[in-house]
Design a protein around this motif. Structure first.
Motif, short mmCIF file in Angstrom:
data_model
loop_
_atom_site.label_atom_id
_atom_site.label_comp_id
_atom_site.label_asym_id
_atom_site.label_seq_id
_atom_site.Cartn_x
_atom_site.Cartn_y
_atom_site.Cartn_z
N UNK A 140 0.86 -1.25 0.18
CA UNK A 140 -0.03 -0.12 0.13
C UNK A 140 0.85 1.18 -0.13
N UNK A 141 2.20 1.32 0.62
CA UNK A 141 2.78 2.38 0.57
C UNK A 141 3.42 2.73 -0.64
N UNK A 142 3.39 1.82 -1.57
CA UNK A 142 3.72 2.28 -3.18
C UNK A 142 2.88 3.20 -3.57
N UNK A 143 1.74 3.28 -3.13
CA UNK A 143 0.74 4.38 -3.57
C UNK A 143 1.21 5.68 -2.91
N UNK A 144 1.59 5.77 -1.74
CA UNK A 144 1.98 7.08 -1.16
C UNK A 144 3.36 7.55 -1.73
N UNK A 186 -3.69 3.13 7.23
CA UNK A 186 -3.94 2.51 6.11
C UNK A 186 -3.65 0.84 6.19
N UNK A 187 -3.89 0.12 5.60
CA UNK A 187 -3.54 -1.20 5.67
C UNK A 187 -2.23 -1.55 4.89
N UNK A 188 -1.95 -2.82 4.75
CA UNK A 188 -0.31 -2.76 4.47
C UNK A 188 -0.17 -3.45 2.93
N UNK A 189 -0.73 -4.33 2.65
CA UNK A 189 -0.65 -5.18 1.47
C UNK A 189 -1.86 -5.35 0.34
N UNK A 190 -1.84 -5.38 -0.79
CA UNK A 190 -2.96 -5.67 -1.84
C UNK A 190 -2.35 -6.81 -2.65
N UNK A 198 -8.04 0.92 0.53
CA UNK A 198 -7.03 0.52 1.29
C UNK A 198 -6.93 1.15 2.51
N UNK A 199 -8.06 1.82 2.94
CA UNK A 199 -8.14 2.36 4.57
C UNK A 199 -8.13 1.40 5.38
#
Length: 400
Positions: A69-73, A115-119, A106-107
């Protein structure tokens, strides 16, 4: 580097400054003409507008990979920063869409914020853990979206996230715990990126409360992360910020030492706090124990110079470049040659993929390619290095 020093001696400092300007222009051109078009075209999933985790060596999305999810950030930061520099007109819409995707899909479902961690490869949440490192990058992304777009929602989100971290993960012995899951140790790395995010929020808003937050983390750096007798930065600690009494506790990452050089200089310029002794020590020791014969940085060493991990990630050389710019401004006579060689090495070893705008992620013990996929998250390091190279000349001029 030796040849650069010889030429600098023969031709004077003007040659070095010209060469550094050329290096800055070269990296800027790569970001603008190669990286941004490629990742806009191939990095964004057409149905969700989320960002893929990585590109394959052929320069296409790895459709089988899960996505952090942090890749989106990190990519929201990348595109917001590129828009702010005037490099990417599409950057505003792209960054906004990435953060909107996270809010919608992903909230965290129960935590109240964050936020959550993995998709999974279909961009469905499969790991709901909340991780401190992830949230540091959401703070950075929101800081830059507020700075670039001037929209209050991003500052509001930053304030919400910090309140959430304080309430759920604040630690009585300083900083924050790792997240809402069982963890074997505490890391300096998330706190380093929170240091960066708070500085970015201060620059975006001018609000002194963010600089005060940086000051709290500076104290943690002084008392826990930095080992003054050894002159190094350690990575892994127990719950009381005592360094782990094992091989894990011995780990020193030269790239992080260089990253702290850059961050401490930024903090010193904003706060007036004296930081030179930390900066000089981290840079000198980082070069002494972390530099491979080729000039790349090892991923991990021990404080005595013993090599723990002989691989070399792409991001390490970007941090060496940024730290060397700080040292140029501090008067280190060797730093300019190191910065110039760093950019040359970046192109020689990493920005050499067959697809323009992609890159090699990791080199091995003999500098051979060991990871040839291109994680999207590395673009964060690359664009910051490019911006710091360009801004360096303004900082030098303003100091005269």
């Amino acid at each position: 580097m030796h040849s650069l020093r010889l030429r600098a001696t023969a031709e004077g400092p003007e040659f070095m400054s010209h060469a550094l300007r050329a290096a800055a222009s070269r990296l800027e051109h790569w970001i603008r003409q190669d990286a941004l078009p490629l990742w806009l075209e191939r990095g964004i999933a057409p149905q969700t507008r989320a960002h893929y985790e990585r590109l394959t060596p052929e320069g296409v999305p790895d459709l089988a990979a899960s996505t952090r999810v942090r890749v989106q950030a990190r990519q929201a930061f990348f595109f917001a920063a590129a828009y702010h520099r005037g490099w990417c007109p599409e950057g505003k819409a792209t960054a906004k869409a990435l953060l909107e995707f996270v809010h919608q899909h992903a909230a965290h479902p129960t935590a109240g914020a964050g936020y959550t961690h993995l998709l999974n490869p279909e961009f469905v949440v499969v790991d709901t853990r909340q991780d401190l490192y992830d949230h540091a990058f959401f703070l950075l992304a929101n800081a830059w979206c507020y700075r670039a777009f001037g929209e209050q929602q991003y500052l509001d989100e930053a304030n919400t996230l910090v309140a959430h971290l304080d309430e759920k993960f604040g630690s009585s012995v300083g900083g924050w715990i790792e997240g809402d899951y069982a963890y074997p140790y505490r890391r300096q790395n998330p706190h380093m990126h929170l240091f960066e995010a708070f500085l970015a929020l201060h620059d975006a808003t001018g609000d002194a409360k963010w600089l005060a937050r940086v000051g709290e983390l500076f104290a943690l750096f002084q008392t826990r992360f930095f080992d003054a007798p050894l002159g190094v930065l350690f990575e892994f600690f127990d719950d009381n910020w005592v360094r782990l009494p094992n091989a894990k506790g011995d780990t020193v990452e030269p790239g992080h030492m260089m990253e702290w050089v850059w961050l401490l200089d930024w903090y010193g310029r904003r706060s007036g706090r004296p930081v030179a002794r930390y900066i000089d020590t981290l840079y000198k020791r980082g070069l002494a124990i972390g530099l491979a014969p080729s000039g790349l940085l090892y991923d991990a060493v021990a404080a005595d110079g013993r090599i723990i991990d002989p691989n070399k990630r792409c991001w390490g050389i970007t941090e060496l470049i940024k730290a060397s710019l700080v040292q140029i401004r501090a008067g280190n006579p060797a730093a300019e040659a190191i910065a110039i060689k760093g950019v040359e090495d970046l192109f020689t070893y990493y920005l050499c993929a067959s697809t323009p705008g992609s890159y090699v992620d990791q080199r091995g013990p003999q500098d051979e390619v060991v990871v040839d996929v291109a994680p999207a998250s590395t673009l964060y390091h690359l664009i910051v290095a490019a911006m710091e190279l360009l801004d360096h000349f303004e900082l030098v001029a303003s100091a005269r």
